[in-house]
Design an enzyme around this catalytic site. Structure first.
Site, mmCIF file in Angstrom:
data_model
loop_
_atom_site.group_PDB
_atom_site.id
_atom_site.type_symbol
_atom_site.label_atom_id
_atom_site.label_comp_id
_atom_site.label_asym_id
_atom_site.label_seq_id
_atom_site.Cartn_x
_atom_site.Cartn_y
_atom_site.Cartn_z
ATOM 1 N N GLU A 48 58.546 -4.383 11.350
ATOM 2 C CA GLU A 48 58.062 -5.764 11.308
ATOM 3 C C GLU A 48 58.804 -6.531 10.216
ATOM 4 O O GLU A 48 58.534 -6.365 9.028
ATOM 5 C CB GLU A 48 56.554 -5.804 11.035
ATOM 6 C CG GLU A 48 56.002 -7.214 10.910
ATOM 7 C CD GLU A 48 54.578 -7.269 10.391
ATOM 8 O OE1 GLU A 48 54.172 -8.353 9.926
ATOM 9 O OE2 GLU A 48 53.882 -6.234 10.444
ATOM 10 N N ARG A 52 59.165 -14.827 6.557
ATOM 11 C CA ARG A 52 58.823 -15.456 5.278
ATOM 12 C C ARG A 52 60.056 -15.934 4.531
ATOM 13 O O ARG A 52 59.926 -16.522 3.454
ATOM 14 C CB ARG A 52 58.049 -14.466 4.395
ATOM 15 C CG ARG A 52 56.758 -13.962 5.021
ATOM 16 C CD ARG A 52 56.039 -13.006 4.083
ATOM 17 N NE ARG A 52 54.969 -12.291 4.768
ATOM 18 C CZ ARG A 52 54.224 -11.352 4.205
ATOM 19 N NH1 ARG A 52 54.441 -11.011 2.941
ATOM 20 N NH2 ARG A 52 53.277 -10.744 4.882
ATOM 21 N N THR A 76 54.515 -12.543 10.768
ATOM 22 C CA THR A 76 54.182 -13.890 10.295
ATOM 23 C C THR A 76 54.510 -14.944 11.350
ATOM 24 O O THR A 76 54.974 -16.044 11.039
ATOM 25 C CB THR A 76 54.874 -14.220 8.955
ATOM 26 O OG1 THR A 76 54.934 -13.047 8.138
ATOM 27 C CG2 THR A 76 54.075 -15.276 8.183
ATOM 28 N N LYS A 136 45.645 -6.845 14.782
ATOM 29 C CA LYS A 136 45.901 -6.610 13.362
ATOM 30 C C LYS A 136 44.686 -7.099 12.576
ATOM 31 O O LYS A 136 44.255 -8.240 12.742
ATOM 32 C CB LYS A 136 47.150 -7.397 12.944
ATOM 33 C CG LYS A 136 47.398 -7.494 11.444
ATOM 34 C CD LYS A 136 48.623 -8.369 11.185
ATOM 35 C CE LYS A 136 48.827 -8.643 9.717
ATOM 36 N NZ LYS A 136 50.064 -9.420 9.465
#
Length: 215
Positions: A48, A52, A76, A136
């Site tokens: 993952e 960001r 994200t 998640k």
């Protein structure tokens, strides 16, 4: 499980491949490929890469093109545009910190398996309404941790979770022992200082340790 890019993945495939999904933050594209190779050598293939940083999409693209044994994913994801850009870069799964119907629809339409972020019962129900049952739990420790997951085991016994946020080597197996937890997410196997030092050997060791966690 094959990592061939032509083979469709499901969210459950992503969660079951290894006990830990690393949460990766990269600032230098040159680090993406050696990091991915170190993780794969340690037994971790679902990667993952969080959106960001400005370099994130380029890092996903590099991993997708140059490390075929890895499965590059995008973390994200906060908008449909994020999902589209991630898929275009070569991401084969997505992870979001929360859930909105626009993100869920975009990922569905793109054929991009999504692990939507949830922290409440209402968010779980919303995601389930849209067909998502692999979720998640974020931020896991801050939102109730193991006790919350145990409580959810009754009303949401058809949901599998990937708790992320506050999970580390010292508590990962306690989470993994829960019947509704398929894997955990964490950054401890990709420490910032190790990436900065380009200490890929250390990251391989951390990945190997993580890949052998009991669940």
């Amino acid at each position: 499980m094959t990592t061939d890019a032509a083979t469709p993945l499901t969210a459950l495939d992503v969660m079951r491949d290894a006990p830990v999904i690393p949460v990766i933050v990269l600032h230098d594209v040159r680090d993406a490929v050696p990091l991915a190779r170190a993780l794969v050598a340690g037994g971790i293939r679902m990667l993952e890469v969080t959106l960001r940083t400005r370099e994130a999409l380029e890092c996903i693209e590099a991993i997708a093109k140059e490390v075929p044994e890895a499965v590059a994913g995008a973390g994200t994801i906060r908008s449909a545009a994020d999902a589209q850009a991630s898929a275009l870069a070569g991401a084969r799964f997505g992870v979001s910190p929360g859930y909105t119907r626009s993100v869920g629809k975009a990922c569905h339409d793109l054929g991009l398996p999504l692990l939507p972020g949830v922290a409440t019962g209402s968010e779980i129900m919303l995601a389930q309404e849209d067909g998502y049952t692999e979720l998640k739990f974020f931020p896991a420790v801050q939102a109730g941790g193991i006790n919350m997951l145990r409580a959810w085991g009754g009303p949401f016994n058809d949901v599998k979770f990937c708790p992320t946020g506050g999970v580390h080597a010292g508590n990962a197996e306690e989470f993994l022992a829960l019947p509704n937890v398929a894997c955990v997410g964490g950054s401890w196997i990709v420490p910032t200082e190790a990436i900065a030092a380009k200490d890929w050997a250390r990251i391989e060791v951390l990945a190997r340790e993580a890949s052998q966690l009991r669940r």
